[in-house]
Scaffold this motif. Structure first.
Motif, short mmCIF file in Angstrom:
data_model
loop_
_atom_site.label_atom_id
_atom_site.label_comp_id
_atom_site.label_asym_id
_atom_site.label_seq_id
_atom_site.Cartn_x
_atom_site.Cartn_y
_atom_site.Cartn_z
N GLN A 38 0.68 -0.78 0.41
CA GLN A 38 -0.11 -0.45 -0.01
C GLN A 38 0.76 0.80 0.06
O GLN A 38 -0.01 2.33 -0.16
CB GLN A 38 -0.98 -0.40 0.94
CG GLN A 38 -2.19 -1.03 1.15
CD GLN A 38 -2.78 -0.99 2.64
OE1 GLN A 38 -2.61 -0.21 3.29
NE2 GLN A 38 -4.15 -1.36 2.16
N VAL A 39 2.31 1.53 0.74
CA VAL A 39 2.71 1.80 0.69
C VAL A 39 3.89 1.99 -0.68
O VAL A 39 4.80 0.84 -1.00
CB VAL A 39 3.69 2.14 1.51
CG1 VAL A 39 5.18 3.84 1.74
CG2 VAL A 39 3.21 2.88 2.82
N GLU A 40 3.48 2.66 -2.09
CA GLU A 40 4.05 2.95 -3.39
C GLU A 40 5.46 3.19 -3.52
O GLU A 40 5.99 2.33 -4.00
CB GLU A 40 2.95 3.43 -4.44
CG GLU A 40 3.36 2.86 -5.48
CD GLU A 40 2.23 3.65 -6.86
OE1 GLU A 40 2.55 4.07 -8.02
OE2 GLU A 40 1.26 3.50 -6.71
N PRO A 41 5.52 3.88 -2.96
CA PRO A 41 6.91 4.10 -2.59
C PRO A 41 8.19 3.43 -2.22
O PRO A 41 9.07 2.63 -2.78
CB PRO A 41 7.30 5.66 -2.86
CG PRO A 41 6.05 6.54 -2.64
CD PRO A 41 5.47 5.35 -2.14
N LEU A 42 7.83 3.27 -1.02
CA LEU A 42 8.03 1.76 -0.18
C LEU A 42 8.17 0.51 -0.97
O LEU A 42 9.39 -0.60 -0.88
CB LEU A 42 7.15 1.41 0.82
CG LEU A 42 8.04 0.49 1.52
CD1 LEU A 42 10.07 1.47 1.96
CD2 LEU A 42 7.47 0.46 3.17
N TRP A 43 7.09 0.29 -1.93
CA TRP A 43 7.01 -1.49 -2.34
C TRP A 43 8.24 -1.08 -3.92
O TRP A 43 9.28 -1.94 -3.94
CB TRP A 43 5.46 -0.89 -3.22
CG TRP A 43 5.85 -2.50 -4.52
CD1 TRP A 43 5.34 -1.98 -5.87
CD2 TRP A 43 5.43 -3.88 -3.45
NE1 TRP A 43 5.38 -3.10 -6.13
CE2 TRP A 43 5.30 -4.17 -4.45
CE3 TRP A 43 5.41 -4.57 -2.95
CZ2 TRP A 43 5.22 -5.67 -5.64
CZ3 TRP A 43 4.91 -5.83 -3.02
CH2 TRP A 43 5.12 -6.27 -4.27
N ASP A 44 8.17 -0.03 -4.21
CA ASP A 44 9.16 0.52 -5.42
C ASP A 44 10.18 0.41 -5.00
O ASP A 44 11.28 0.15 -5.60
CB ASP A 44 9.23 1.64 -6.04
CG ASP A 44 7.78 1.88 -6.65
OD1 ASP A 44 7.09 1.00 -6.88
OD2 ASP A 44 6.98 2.92 -7.43
N TRP A 45 11.50 1.20 -3.97
CA TRP A 45 12.60 0.95 -4.06
C TRP A 45 12.93 -0.51 -3.27
O TRP A 45 13.48 -1.21 -3.40
CB TRP A 45 11.82 1.53 -2.05
CG TRP A 45 13.25 1.90 -1.49
CD1 TRP A 45 14.02 2.63 -1.89
CD2 TRP A 45 14.63 1.38 -0.07
NE1 TRP A 45 15.65 2.55 -0.05
CE2 TRP A 45 15.65 1.57 0.20
CE3 TRP A 45 13.47 -0.21 0.48
CZ2 TRP A 45 16.03 0.37 1.03
CZ3 TRP A 45 14.76 -0.76 0.89
CH2 TRP A 45 15.54 -0.51 1.42
N LEU A 46 11.89 -1.21 -2.58
CA LEU A 46 12.36 -2.90 -2.28
C LEU A 46 11.50 -3.51 -3.91
O LEU A 46 12.97 -4.08 -4.03
CB LEU A 46 10.58 -3.33 -1.56
CG LEU A 46 10.84 -3.16 0.53
CD1 LEU A 46 9.14 -3.26 0.36
CD2 LEU A 46 11.32 -3.33 0.94
#
Length: 124
Positions: A38-46
């Motif tokens: 749900q935290v899209e920038p965190l998802w992208d970073w991962l």
């Protein structure tokens, strides 16, 4: 549930089903995976740093989020996932810590971590 083969480069929405399949029906892991999704920038970073892995077999494609490795990376390299321009990354790191705790991959107290969450992330 049909299995559509996916690639990590697929649209974000197409990765949700294999992500939930990879949570192995453990409620806490499902909640942790859903949180980082749900935290899209965190998802992208991962995703960019290889902390999301695709595993395939004859029946299913599953995604695994390597929460412990991501958290160790943040702590050792002091590279916080940045959510937006000008952000210190504290909230994204806090979300990652909460998710790792939910999944049983980290046992640090969340007492101080919760203060670092932005209001939107606290709601999640």
């Amino acid at each position: 549930m049909r299995n559509v083969r996916v690639e990590l480069s697929a649209d974000r929405e197409d990765l949700y089903e294999p992500l939930m399949r990879g949570a192995c029906t453990i409620a806490q892991v499902e909640a942790a995976y859903r949180l980082v999704f749900q935290v899209e920038p965190l998802w992208d970073w991962l995703l960019q740093r290889g902390f999301i892995e695709l595993s395939s077999d004859e029946r299913y494609d599953c995604l695994e989020v390597r929460l412990q490795a991501a958290l160790e990376h943040v702590r050792e390299k002091r590279e916080a996932p940045v959510l937006e321009a000008g952000s210190s990354g504290k909230s994204a790191s806090a979300v990652l810590t909460v998710a790792a705790n939910l999944a049983g991959k980290d046992n640090y107290s969340l007492r101080n971590t919760l203060y670092d969450l932005d209001e939107d992330h606290m709601r999640l």
